[in-house]
Design a protein around this motif. Sequence first.
Motif, PDB file in Angstrom:
ATOM      1  N   PRO A 106      68.575 -10.529 -63.415  1.00 47.41           N
ATOM      2  CA  PRO A 106      69.306 -11.087 -64.549  1.00 47.41           C
ATOM      3  C   PRO A 106      68.543 -12.270 -65.143  1.00 47.41           C
ATOM      4  CG  PRO A 106      70.772 -10.775 -62.650  1.00 47.41           C
ATOM      5  CD  PRO A 106      69.385 -10.568 -62.168  1.00 47.41           C
ATOM      6  N   PRO A 107      68.892 -12.672 -66.379  1.00 49.28           N
ATOM      7  CA  PRO A 107      68.123 -13.733 -67.035  1.00 49.28           C
ATOM      8  C   PRO A 107      68.046 -15.001 -66.187  1.00 49.28           C
ATOM      9  CG  PRO A 107      69.714 -12.775 -68.548  1.00 49.28           C
ATOM     10  CD  PRO A 107      70.007 -12.190 -67.200  1.00 49.28           C
ATOM     11  N   SER A 108      66.877 -15.577 -66.180  1.00 52.18           N
ATOM     12  CA  SER A 108      66.675 -16.821 -65.445  1.00 52.18           C
ATOM     13  C   SER A 108      67.409 -17.963 -66.141  1.00 52.18           C
ATOM     14  CB  SER A 108      65.183 -17.132 -65.394  1.00 52.18           C
ATOM     15  OG  SER A 108      64.973 -18.409 -64.839  1.00 52.18           O
ATOM     16  N   VAL A 135      73.643 -25.301 -65.158  1.00 48.27           N
ATOM     17  CA  VAL A 135      74.149 -23.938 -64.966  1.00 48.27           C
ATOM     18  C   VAL A 135      74.246 -23.246 -66.329  1.00 48.27           C
ATOM     19  CG1 VAL A 135      76.116 -22.612 -64.122  1.00 48.27           C
ATOM     20  CG2 VAL A 135      75.454 -24.719 -62.967  1.00 48.27           C
ATOM     21  N   SER A 136      73.838 -21.958 -66.395  1.00 47.64           N
ATOM     22  CA  SER A 136      73.970 -21.202 -67.646  1.00 47.64           C
ATOM     23  C   SER A 136      75.437 -21.067 -68.020  1.00 47.64           C
ATOM     24  CB  SER A 136      73.410 -19.776 -67.488  1.00 47.64           C
ATOM     25  OG  SER A 136      72.110 -19.802 -67.009  1.00 47.64           O
ATOM     26  N   SER A 137      75.743 -21.131 -69.305  1.00 46.15           N
ATOM     27  CA  SER A 137      77.143 -20.965 -69.733  1.00 46.15           C
ATOM     28  C   SER A 137      77.527 -19.488 -69.719  1.00 46.15           C
ATOM     29  CB  SER A 137      77.337 -21.565 -71.123  1.00 46.15           C
ATOM     30  OG  SER A 137      76.354 -21.064 -71.992  1.00 46.15           O
ATOM     31  N   ASN A 138      76.558 -18.603 -69.953  1.00 44.36           N
ATOM     32  CA  ASN A 138      76.847 -17.163 -69.937  1.00 44.36           C
ATOM     33  C   ASN A 138      76.341 -16.535 -68.635  1.00 44.36           C
ATOM     34  OD1 ASN A 138      74.320 -17.882 -70.875  1.00 44.36           O
ATOM     35  ND2 ASN A 138      74.104 -16.146 -72.233  1.00 44.36           N
ATOM     36  N   ARG A 139      77.219 -16.345 -67.701  1.00 44.39           N
ATOM     37  CA  ARG A 139      76.848 -15.738 -66.425  1.00 44.39           C
ATOM     38  C   ARG A 139      76.735 -14.222 -66.561  1.00 44.39           C
ATOM     39  NH1 ARG A 139      77.923 -18.700 -61.763  1.00 44.39           N
ATOM     40  NH2 ARG A 139      78.437 -20.848 -62.262  1.00 44.39           N
ATOM     41  N   THR A 140      75.900 -13.630 -65.711  1.00 41.66           N
ATOM     42  CA  THR A 140      75.798 -12.174 -65.648  1.00 41.66           C
ATOM     43  C   THR A 140      76.685 -11.694 -64.502  1.00 41.66           C
ATOM     44  OG1 THR A 140      73.479 -12.391 -66.290  1.00 41.66           O
ATOM     45  CG2 THR A 140      74.163 -10.244 -65.442  1.00 41.66           C
ATOM     46  N   ASP A 141      77.412 -10.617 -64.720  1.00 47.13           N
ATOM     47  CA  ASP A 141      78.132  -9.994 -63.603  1.00 47.13           C
ATOM     48  C   ASP A 141      77.097  -9.433 -62.641  1.00 47.13           C
ATOM     49  OD1 ASP A 141      80.526 -10.517 -64.811  1.00 47.13           O
ATOM     50  OD2 ASP A 141      81.082  -8.415 -65.151  1.00 47.13           O
TER      51      ASP A 141
HETATM   52  C1  NAG Z   1      72.551 -16.826 -72.350  1.00 46.35           C
HETATM   53  O1  NAG Z   1      72.488 -16.710 -73.739  1.00 46.35           O
HETATM   54  C2  NAG Z   1      71.278 -17.204 -74.299  1.00 46.35           C
HETATM   55  C3  NAG Z   1      71.405 -17.161 -75.804  1.00 46.35           C
HETATM   56  O2  NAG Z   1      71.932 -15.927 -76.233  1.00 46.35           O
HETATM   57  C4  NAG Z   1      70.124 -16.372 -73.775  1.00 46.35           C
HETATM   58  O3  NAG Z   1      68.912 -16.851 -74.289  1.00 46.35           O
HETATM   59  C5  NAG Z   1      70.087 -16.463 -72.272  1.00 46.35           C
HETATM   60  O4  NAG Z   1      69.073 -15.619 -71.770  1.00 46.35           O
HETATM   61  C6  NAG Z   1      71.428 -16.060 -71.688  1.00 46.35           C
HETATM   62  N1  NAG Z   1      71.425 -16.326 -70.287  1.00 46.35           N
HETATM   63  C7  NAG Z   1      72.019 -15.505 -69.420  1.00 46.35           C
HETATM   64  C8  NAG Z   1      71.993 -15.939 -67.991  1.00 46.35           C
HETATM   65  O5  NAG Z   1      72.553 -14.462 -69.763  1.00 46.35           O
END
Ligand code: NAG
Length: 201
Positions: A26-28, A47-53
Amino acid sequence: MARLLFTALLALACQTVFGHYQLTYPPSRGFDESREVIGPCGGFDSVSSNRTDFPLKNGFLEINSEHPKYTYKVNIAYGNKPTAADFSADTSVVAQGQVAYPSQSCLQVDLSSVKNATDGTLATLQIIYMAGDGDLYQCTDVTLKNEPSNFNTSACINADGSSPTKSGSTGSQPSSTNAASTIQAGGFMIMAAVVLSLVIA
Ligand SMILES: *[C@@H]1O[C@H](CO)[C@@H](O)[C@H](O)[C@H]1NC(C)=O
Ligand SMILES: *[C@@H]1O[C@H](CO)[C@@H](O)[C@H](O)[C@H]1NC(C)=O
Ligand SMILES: *[C@@H]1O[C@H](CO)[C@@H](O)[C@H](O)[C@H]1NC(C)=O
Ligand SMILES: [Cu+2]
């Protein structure tokens, strides 16, 4: 001017020689190669605001490695804002292993027998990557789920074509990372030779 050129070349050579790795899925939390040595999360403490399940069963972390050989460890920390200490409990290790090829690798992380990993739990997964040039850190913030709604299972790819389920299983650590160090030393020599020839010319 010449000095600038040397500096630019040197920077380029160093970047090539000293590539590390990126957590691609998942995204770092964040990636900055020069700060990847900073624990617990490669210099990114927010901490990222958008967590990945993240699935409790058959999860994985996908990385892209510039080193041809490395060992790794995956730690889990629970809660919304884990501290460095939260990653280093004896019970934090959820996967470890070694990989002997560069580029993409799918590191299996199965949490189905991890006691505190339950449906809906907020967690952060930390990778510590070791390829002979220091421990290198990356983190991803997740929500643990029995049935994840946004987990991309297609992102699990091994560059050597091996079955993802075989790669990265909890395994023994190799006794050394000499191959990686040797390749790096070689890179150093080439770099030094290039700089030297430029200086002489
Ligand atoms: C959260 O959202 C940002 C902007 O859309 C994106 O760049 C980032 O990769 C996302 N991070 C995760 C953990 O999904
Ligand atoms: C699970 O959580 C309990 C209570 O927070 C804690 O005492 C225990 O160490 C945790 N166990 C693991 C395996 O993390
Ligand atoms: C899932 O991962 C694959 C491989 O990286 C990629 O091609 C695909 O676009 C991803 N799907 C989504 C929905 O992000
Ligand atoms: Cu490196």
